[in-house]
Design a protein around this motif. Structure first.
Motif, PDB file in Angstrom:
ATOM      1  N   UNK A 203      59.660 -75.692  63.839  1.00  0.00           N
ATOM      2  CA  UNK A 203      59.783 -76.724  62.803  1.00  0.00           C
ATOM      3  C   UNK A 203      60.803 -76.361  61.730  1.00  0.00           C
ATOM      4  N   UNK A 204      61.344 -75.139  61.830  1.00  0.00           N
ATOM      5  CA  UNK A 204      62.410 -74.739  60.908  1.00  0.00           C
ATOM      6  C   UNK A 204      63.792 -75.055  61.471  1.00  0.00           C
ATOM      7  N   UNK A 205      63.835 -75.530  62.722  1.00  0.00           N
ATOM      8  CA  UNK A 205      65.109 -75.894  63.338  1.00  0.00           C
ATOM      9  C   UNK A 205      65.667 -77.165  62.703  1.00  0.00           C
ATOM     10  N   UNK A 206      66.953 -77.337  62.812  1.00  0.00           N
ATOM     11  CA  UNK A 206      67.596 -78.510  62.227  1.00  0.00           C
ATOM     12  C   UNK A 206      67.282 -79.764  63.054  1.00  0.00           C
ATOM     13  N   UNK A 207      67.559 -80.908  62.463  1.00  0.00           N
ATOM     14  CA  UNK A 207      67.316 -82.178  63.160  1.00  0.00           C
ATOM     15  C   UNK A 207      68.159 -82.286  64.423  1.00  0.00           C
ATOM     16  N   UNK A 208      69.370 -81.736  64.390  1.00  0.00           N
ATOM     17  CA  UNK A 208      70.245 -81.795  65.565  1.00  0.00           C
ATOM     18  C   UNK A 208      69.638 -81.036  66.741  1.00  0.00           C
ATOM     19  N   UNK A 209      68.989 -79.912  66.449  1.00  0.00           N
ATOM     20  CA  UNK A 209      68.313 -79.165  67.511  1.00  0.00           C
ATOM     21  C   UNK A 209      67.199 -80.008  68.135  1.00  0.00           C
ATOM     22  N   UNK A 210      66.461 -80.718  67.300  1.00  0.00           N
ATOM     23  CA  UNK A 210      65.372 -81.554  67.796  1.00  0.00           C
ATOM     24  C   UNK A 210      65.911 -82.738  68.592  1.00  0.00           C
ATOM     25  N   UNK A 211      67.015 -83.308  68.128  1.00  0.00           N
ATOM     26  CA  UNK A 211      67.633 -84.414  68.878  1.00  0.00           C
ATOM     27  C   UNK A 211      68.096 -83.923  70.244  1.00  0.00           C
ATOM     28  N   UNK A 212      68.719 -82.743  70.262  1.00  0.00           N
ATOM     29  CA  UNK A 212      69.163 -82.170  71.535  1.00  0.00           C
ATOM     30  C   UNK A 212      67.968 -81.888  72.442  1.00  0.00           C
ATOM     31  N   UNK A 213      66.893 -81.370  71.858  1.00  0.00           N
ATOM     32  CA  UNK A 213      65.685 -81.110  72.640  1.00  0.00           C
ATOM     33  C   UNK A 213      65.097 -82.384  73.217  1.00  0.00           C
ATOM     34  N   UNK A 214      65.138 -83.450  72.418  1.00  0.00           N
ATOM     35  CA  UNK A 214      64.614 -84.735  72.910  1.00  0.00           C
ATOM     36  C   UNK A 214      65.464 -85.275  74.055  1.00  0.00           C
ATOM     37  N   UNK A 215      66.790 -85.210  73.895  1.00  0.00           N
ATOM     38  CA  UNK A 215      67.686 -85.722  74.934  1.00  0.00           C
ATOM     39  C   UNK A 215      67.504 -84.952  76.243  1.00  0.00           C
ATOM     40  N   UNK A 216      67.466 -83.606  76.142  1.00  0.00           N
ATOM     41  CA  UNK A 216      67.297 -82.781  77.343  1.00  0.00           C
ATOM     42  C   UNK A 216      65.941 -83.030  78.003  1.00  0.00           C
ATOM     43  N   UNK A 217      64.894 -83.114  77.183  1.00  0.00           N
ATOM     44  CA  UNK A 217      63.549 -83.306  77.742  1.00  0.00           C
ATOM     45  C   UNK A 217      63.411 -84.676  78.396  1.00  0.00           C
ATOM     46  N   UNK A 218      64.012 -85.708  77.803  1.00  0.00           N
ATOM     47  CA  UNK A 218      63.904 -87.048  78.393  1.00  0.00           C
ATOM     48  C   UNK A 218      64.714 -87.125  79.682  1.00  0.00           C
ATOM     49  N   UNK A 219      65.844 -86.368  79.747  1.00  0.00           N
ATOM     50  CA  UNK A 219      66.630 -86.330  80.987  1.00  0.00           C
ATOM     51  C   UNK A 219      65.851 -85.634  82.101  1.00  0.00           C
ATOM     52  N   UNK A 220      65.264 -84.477  81.792  1.00  0.00           N
ATOM     53  CA  UNK A 220      64.467 -83.759  82.781  1.00  0.00           C
ATOM     54  C   UNK A 220      63.278 -84.596  83.232  1.00  0.00           C
ATOM     55  N   UNK A 221      62.623 -85.235  82.277  1.00  0.00           N
ATOM     56  CA  UNK A 221      61.462 -86.066  82.606  1.00  0.00           C
ATOM     57  C   UNK A 221      61.868 -87.233  83.491  1.00  0.00           C
ATOM     58  N   UNK A 222      63.003 -87.850  83.165  1.00  0.00           N
ATOM     59  CA  UNK A 222      63.490 -88.963  83.979  1.00  0.00           C
ATOM     60  C   UNK A 222      63.811 -88.540  85.403  1.00  0.00           C
ATOM     61  N   UNK A 223      64.429 -87.357  85.549  1.00  0.00           N
ATOM     62  CA  UNK A 223      64.763 -86.847  86.884  1.00  0.00           C
ATOM     63  C   UNK A 223      63.501 -86.586  87.700  1.00  0.00           C
ATOM     64  N   UNK A 224      62.507 -85.971  87.068  1.00  0.00           N
ATOM     65  CA  UNK A 224      61.254 -85.665  87.771  1.00  0.00           C
ATOM     66  C   UNK A 224      60.555 -86.945  88.213  1.00  0.00           C
ATOM     67  N   UNK A 225      60.488 -87.918  87.304  1.00  0.00           N
ATOM     68  CA  UNK A 225      59.812 -89.184  87.639  1.00  0.00           C
ATOM     69  C   UNK A 225      60.554 -89.916  88.746  1.00  0.00           C
TER      70      UNK A 225
END
Length: 238
Positions: A203-225
């Protein structure tokens, strides 16, 4: 009556049969439309699953506004994260029920096969969890001085990671999946998420890190589904 002969028009007869077929087809399509399929999937989802989701929302909202609103923001965010993960786990348990109950072979033979049922359930449960996250973020935003969109990111990224891990378990152990394996895996995922959150101070990471994490996680999730759903006959992977 026996001597009376009915004069028949073959053209009119065929036209009447054609109109009858069209009427029956239209009725059948309406009866089994995608909207009807969507609504029936909601209706046939176990009532206790919906009650659990409603209870998670009410209990979490009560805790935020009445009990832990004076706690540290990180503690409140972690509490929300646990609630969202539990919501995902209970919905995924409902999604996997065909396999944990041994009914997947029967459902594969229905008008809408198991793959189509899973797609609709993913849509229903995904939209419901998204609504839950938005509501909780809105309530939390009213209690803490944190941006609404940042709270959304704090909740969506762990939610996506949880779904990625559980869907991966589903893909690997689909044919031997049981409730015990599912809940043990879910418990391990929940513990790992909370441990990682505290060890790495995410939670000390910047917003950009969280945005990047969201983009990567949604891509991985989309591929798996997509990989999970593109198989027309799931038993082919038995």
């Amino acid at each position: 009556m026996k001597a009376y002969e009915i004069k028949m028009d073959d053209f009119k007869k065929q036209e009447l049969i054609h109109l009858g077929k069209q009427k029956m087809l239209k009725h059948q399509l309406y009866k089994h439309s995608l909207l009807d399929f969507f609504l029936s999937s909601i209706r046939f989802t176990r009532i206790h699953t919906w009650l659990i989701q409603f209870s998670i929302l009410v209990l979490t909202a009560f805790l935020i506004t009445r009990v832990i609103n004076d706690e540290l923001p990180i503690f409140i965010i972690q509490s929300l994260t646990i609630a969202v993960i539990f919501s995902a786990i209970f919905f995924i348990d409902e999604l996997f029920r065909s396999f944990t109950s041994g009914m997947w072979e029967l459902e594969q033979t229905l008008k809408y096969d198991l793959r189509q049922h899973t797609i609709i359930k993913l849509l229903i449960f995904g939209l419901t969890d998204l609504l839950l996250i938005i509501i909780l973020a809105f309530i939390c935003h009213g209690v803490m001085a944190i941006s609404f969109w940042k709270i959304i990111l704090y909740l969506l990224v762990p939610f996506n990671i949880t779904c990625i891990v559980l869907f991966s378990l589903f893909t690997m152990w689909r044919n031997t999946l049981s409730s015990v394996i599912f809940w043990m895996g879910s418990g391990i995922v929940l513990m790992c998420v909370m441990i990682l959150a505290n060890v790495f101070h995410i939670y000390e990471l910047t917003t950009m890190h969280w945005v990047a994490g969201y983009i990567l996680s949604i891509l991985f999730l989309g591929i798996i589904v997509m990989n999970m759903l593109k198989v027309k006959k799931w038993e082919a992977l038995c």
